[in-house]
Structure formats: C-alpha cells, structure tokens
Design an enzyme around this catalytic site. Structure first.
Site, PDB file in Angstrom:
ATOM      1  N   TYR A   4      -1.835  -0.478  10.248  1.00 20.43           N
ATOM      2  CA  TYR A   4      -1.976  -1.054   8.902  1.00 20.43           C
ATOM      3  C   TYR A   4      -0.794  -0.631   8.031  1.00 20.43           C
ATOM      4  CZ  TYR A   4      -3.886  -1.673   4.176  1.00 20.43           C
ATOM      5  OH  TYR A   4      -4.074  -2.024   2.845  1.00 20.43           O
ATOM      6  N   SER A  23       0.860  -1.190   0.000  1.00 18.32           N
ATOM      7  CA  SER A  23       0.000   0.000   0.000  1.00 18.32           C
ATOM      8  C   SER A  23       0.892   1.234   0.000  1.00 18.32           C
ATOM      9  CB  SER A  23      -0.893   0.020   1.244  1.00 18.32           C
ATOM     10  OG  SER A  23      -1.567   1.267   1.359  1.00 18.32           O
TER      11      SER A  23
END
Length: 244
Positions: free
Chosen positions: A153, A139
């Site tokens: 995350y 990501s």
C-alpha cells in the site's frame, strides 16, 4: 466534482463539504450502493446536487462509463478527487503474492491514472475545456513505508506522489492544477479492511498531537487545494498527519 471512493471515510466527508461549497458532486463507489446513496441524500437534504455512480476504477471500461455518466448527469467536470484506494490484511513482504500486489496497484495506481486521464480530456484548455484541479489522496505511508503492515500500500502511494509531480508539470499550462494530500492516521473504515479496526487508537499516543485525525480535517485540505485560494499551487503536498 468527481470523488472516487466517495461512499465512506475521507471521500464521504469531502463530498459533503464540497456540496456545501457549491459543487455538484458525483459520489463514485464500487459496491456499497446504500452507503453512496446515503451520502447523496445528505447532500440533497442540504440543498445541494449529487449523484451516486457505481464504477470499479481498476477497470478501464467502467472508468470511461463513469465519466460519460457524469457528463450526462452533471455537466463538465472541473474537479477530481482521486480518493479510492484499497489495502489488504496486514502482513510482511515475504508473505505477499502477485495477485494481491496486482489488486492493490490496479485500484490505487492504475485507477488514479485512468480517472486523471478522463478528467484531463474534459478539463484541458488545450482541448477546449474550462480548466480545473485534481487532488490525489496519497498517504504518509509513502514516506514512512508501513513496514510489517502494508509495504505494498505504501508503495502504491509512493507512485501517486510521483504521478502528482509529473502530471502537475505536464498540464500546468492547460489550466489544470494537480496536488496531493497525505493523510496520516485518520478514523475511517479502511483500517478494518486491514484487519485492525482500532489501529488509530493503538498508535495515537506515538503521534506528536496525541490523537487520530478526522475525515473532515482531510476534506478541508482537499477543498482548499481545489479552490481559487490555491490558484498558484500545483505539484505540491499537504500533510494531514498530526505532525508524524
């Protein structure tokens, strides 16, 4: 091909595109049997081959069972997409507890390692395998940090970046390529898991391209990295983030 978290979003788009390009696809899912079966049914209607196999990749025994089932139902794996990932409600680090951190890391990091391990055992030419390719889904949060929302995350995806680099070097001489894709703000259901289903629309005007991304746009990058067109590409990253 094994696609973890293949029942929705980027995983489902990748499964559909992979089937179009001739892969027999395992759509792994944790709980949503109906969604996974819908992906497989779409593949079959298009003349492809797919199976849905339940496994929580955070649990080692279930990962082993998943890959054994793929051996039996589809044959030797040559492609793995480490796509399964979770995030929890948006919050600051000061509000995190160990239980949440362990849940996020167990799926996003430990699960990816376990799946890569099982794939390597089957792919490695050193072990008599045919070779293959792994694509990890990272990501842009790995380099941006997701402050005030999902630092845990983001940190898990930073670990995936390090894994990608190290593993690529480790197995490069064994016929296995390892790369990663870093999506940005993509229209998928995962934002709802974090408590803000409309997150992409909130931030899109701040992006250079002024729009959110589509799951299929990420899938296309994944399929390129898995293909022979990327035969000399390993240990690298493609950002699908609209210039962010």
């Amino acid at each position: 091909m094994v696609i973890t978290g293949g029942s929705r979003g980027i995983g489902a788009a990748t499964a559909s595109l992979a089937a179009e390009r001739g892969y027999a696809v395992c759509v792994n899912y944790r709980r949503n049997h109906q969604a996974a079966n819908a992906v497989v049914e779409k593949i079959r209607q298009q003349g492809g081959k797919g199976v849905a196999i339940a496994a929580d990749i955070a649990i080692e025994a279930e990962v082993i069972a998943l890959f054994n089932a793929v051996d039996h139902q589809l044959g030797t794996i040559t492609a793995l997409v480490n796509n399964a990932g979770i995030l929890e409600q948006q919050t600051r680090v000061e509000n995190l507890d160990a239980a949440r951190l362990n849940r996020v890391l167990a799926t996003n990091v430990t699960g990816a390692f376990l799946c890569a391990r099982e794939a390597i055992k089957r792919m490695s030419t050193k072990r008599g395998g045919p070779g293959g390719a792994i694509v990890n889904i990272s990501s842009v949060a790995a380099r941006l940090g997701a402050a005030g929302e999902y630092v845990d995350y983001a940190a898990s995806k930073g670990a995936i970046d390090a894994m990608t680099l190290g593993l690529a070097k480790e197995v490069a001489a064994e016929g296995i390529r390892v790369n990663a894709v870093r999506p940005g703000f993509i229209y998928t259901d995962i934002h709802g898991d974090g408590g803000e289903p409309g997150r992409v629309d909130r931030v899109k005007e701040f992006l250079p391209m002024k729009r959110g991304g589509k799951a299929v746009e990420v899938a296309q990058a994944i399929l390129w990295l898995l293909s022979n067109e990327a035969s000399y590409t390993t240990g690298t990253f493609i950002e699908v983030a609209g210039g962010r």
